[in-house]
Write a protein that holds these residues in place. Sequence first.
Motif, short mmCIF file in Angstrom:
data_model
loop_
_atom_site.label_atom_id
_atom_site.label_comp_id
_atom_site.label_asym_id
_atom_site.label_seq_id
_atom_site.Cartn_x
_atom_site.Cartn_y
_atom_site.Cartn_z
N ASP A 27 0.83 -1.20 0.00
CA ASP A 27 0.00 0.00 0.00
C ASP A 27 0.87 1.25 0.00
O ASP A 27 1.90 1.29 0.67
CB ASP A 27 -0.88 0.05 1.25
N ASP A 28 0.39 2.24 -0.74
CA ASP A 28 0.94 3.59 -0.66
C ASP A 28 2.45 3.68 -0.89
O ASP A 28 3.15 4.31 -0.09
CB ASP A 28 0.58 4.15 0.73
N ALA A 42 15.11 7.34 -1.17
CA ALA A 42 14.47 6.26 -0.43
C ALA A 42 13.05 6.04 -0.92
O ALA A 42 12.39 6.97 -1.38
CB ALA A 42 14.45 6.61 1.06
N VAL A 43 12.60 4.79 -0.83
CA VAL A 43 11.23 4.42 -1.18
C VAL A 43 10.54 3.94 0.09
O VAL A 43 11.10 3.15 0.84
CB VAL A 43 11.19 3.30 -2.22
N PHE A 44 9.34 4.45 0.31
CA PHE A 44 8.55 4.07 1.48
C PHE A 44 7.26 3.40 1.03
O PHE A 44 6.77 3.63 -0.08
CB PHE A 44 8.22 5.31 2.33
N MET A 45 6.68 2.58 1.90
CA MET A 45 5.42 1.89 1.58
C MET A 45 4.96 1.14 2.82
O MET A 45 5.69 1.07 3.83
CB MET A 45 5.62 0.90 0.43
N ARG A 46 3.77 0.58 2.75
CA ARG A 46 3.34 -0.35 3.79
C ARG A 46 3.21 -1.72 3.14
O ARG A 46 2.61 -1.86 2.07
CB ARG A 46 2.00 0.08 4.39
N ILE A 47 3.77 -2.73 3.78
CA ILE A 47 3.69 -4.10 3.26
C ILE A 47 2.82 -4.91 4.21
O ILE A 47 3.09 -4.98 5.41
CB ILE A 47 5.09 -4.76 3.16
N THR A 96 4.28 -4.21 7.96
CA THR A 96 5.52 -3.50 8.25
C THR A 96 5.51 -2.21 7.45
O THR A 96 5.25 -2.22 6.25
CB THR A 96 6.75 -4.35 7.86
N ALA A 97 5.79 -1.11 8.15
CA ALA A 97 5.83 0.18 7.47
C ALA A 97 7.27 0.51 7.11
O ALA A 97 8.16 0.45 7.95
CB ALA A 97 5.24 1.26 8.37
N LEU A 98 7.49 0.80 5.83
CA LEU A 98 8.76 1.38 5.40
C LEU A 98 8.52 2.87 5.43
O LEU A 98 7.70 3.39 4.65
CB LEU A 98 9.13 0.89 4.00
N LYS A 99 9.20 3.57 6.35
CA LYS A 99 8.89 4.99 6.54
C LYS A 99 10.14 5.75 6.97
O LYS A 99 11.13 5.13 7.40
CB LYS A 99 7.77 5.14 7.56
N ASP A 102 13.07 4.73 9.56
CA ASP A 102 12.84 3.31 9.81
C ASP A 102 13.26 2.54 8.56
O ASP A 102 14.06 3.03 7.76
CB ASP A 102 11.34 3.13 10.14
N TYR A 103 12.69 1.36 8.39
CA TYR A 103 12.99 0.60 7.18
C TYR A 103 12.66 1.40 5.93
O TYR A 103 11.68 2.16 5.90
CB TYR A 103 12.13 -0.67 7.14
N HIS A 104 13.46 1.20 4.88
CA HIS A 104 13.16 1.78 3.57
C HIS A 104 13.93 1.02 2.51
O HIS A 104 14.87 0.29 2.81
CB HIS A 104 13.50 3.28 3.52
N VAL A 105 13.52 1.19 1.28
CA VAL A 105 14.30 0.70 0.15
C VAL A 105 15.13 1.88 -0.34
O VAL A 105 14.60 2.96 -0.58
CB VAL A 105 13.39 0.17 -0.99
N MET A 106 16.44 1.67 -0.45
CA MET A 106 17.33 2.75 -0.89
C MET A 106 17.63 2.56 -2.37
O MET A 106 18.12 1.50 -2.77
CB MET A 106 18.63 2.65 -0.09
N LEU A 107 17.33 3.55 -3.15
CA LEU A 107 17.72 3.52 -4.56
C LEU A 107 19.06 4.22 -4.68
O LEU A 107 19.19 5.39 -4.31
CB LEU A 107 16.67 4.23 -5.43
N ILE A 108 20.06 3.51 -5.17
CA ILE A 108 21.42 4.02 -5.21
C ILE A 108 21.87 4.16 -6.66
O ILE A 108 21.84 3.20 -7.42
CB ILE A 108 22.35 3.09 -4.42
#
Length: 146
Positions: A27-28, A42-47, A96-99, A102-108
């Motif tokens: 989500d989101d 960084a990429v954020f979302m809710r899983i 789990t919230a990527l926010k 906190d946790y996030h996906v890093m685009l490098i």
Amino acid sequence: MKRLFLAALCTSLWTGIALADGAISIDDPQVRLVPPSTENTAVFMRIRNRGDKDVNLLRAESPAAKTAELHTVIEEGGMKKMRPVANIPIKAKGETALKPGDYHVMLIGLTKPLQEGDEVALTLKFDDGSSQSVVAPVRRIHVTMH
Ligand SMILES: [Cu+2]
């Protein structure tokens, strides 16, 4: 007779969707807008995990960046620092919230500068063998760290 046929068709379609869908949903999703000179974001979302088993996010890929890493943020000596993690857990029947912070996906190594409203494709791979493709819009997200 016709009604019976339709009912059967609907049932099989429904089963097909349920199988393809799996336990995980996203989500989101959103990508943080960064200045054009910045190559990482960084990429954020809710899983969400609707399944009965814990699932781990193992990997992320995006054509928008050379590499994507899974990160968390830790506090060390009063400083917040990003650290790569091997996986991001999503508990059974949990979320789990990527926010920010906190946790996030890093685009490098962004392949081109991002603009507000751009859409970034992202594929996420999980340890239950499933994967999810999402399209995350680029948004202004105010973060005090990073
Ligand atoms: Cu990071």
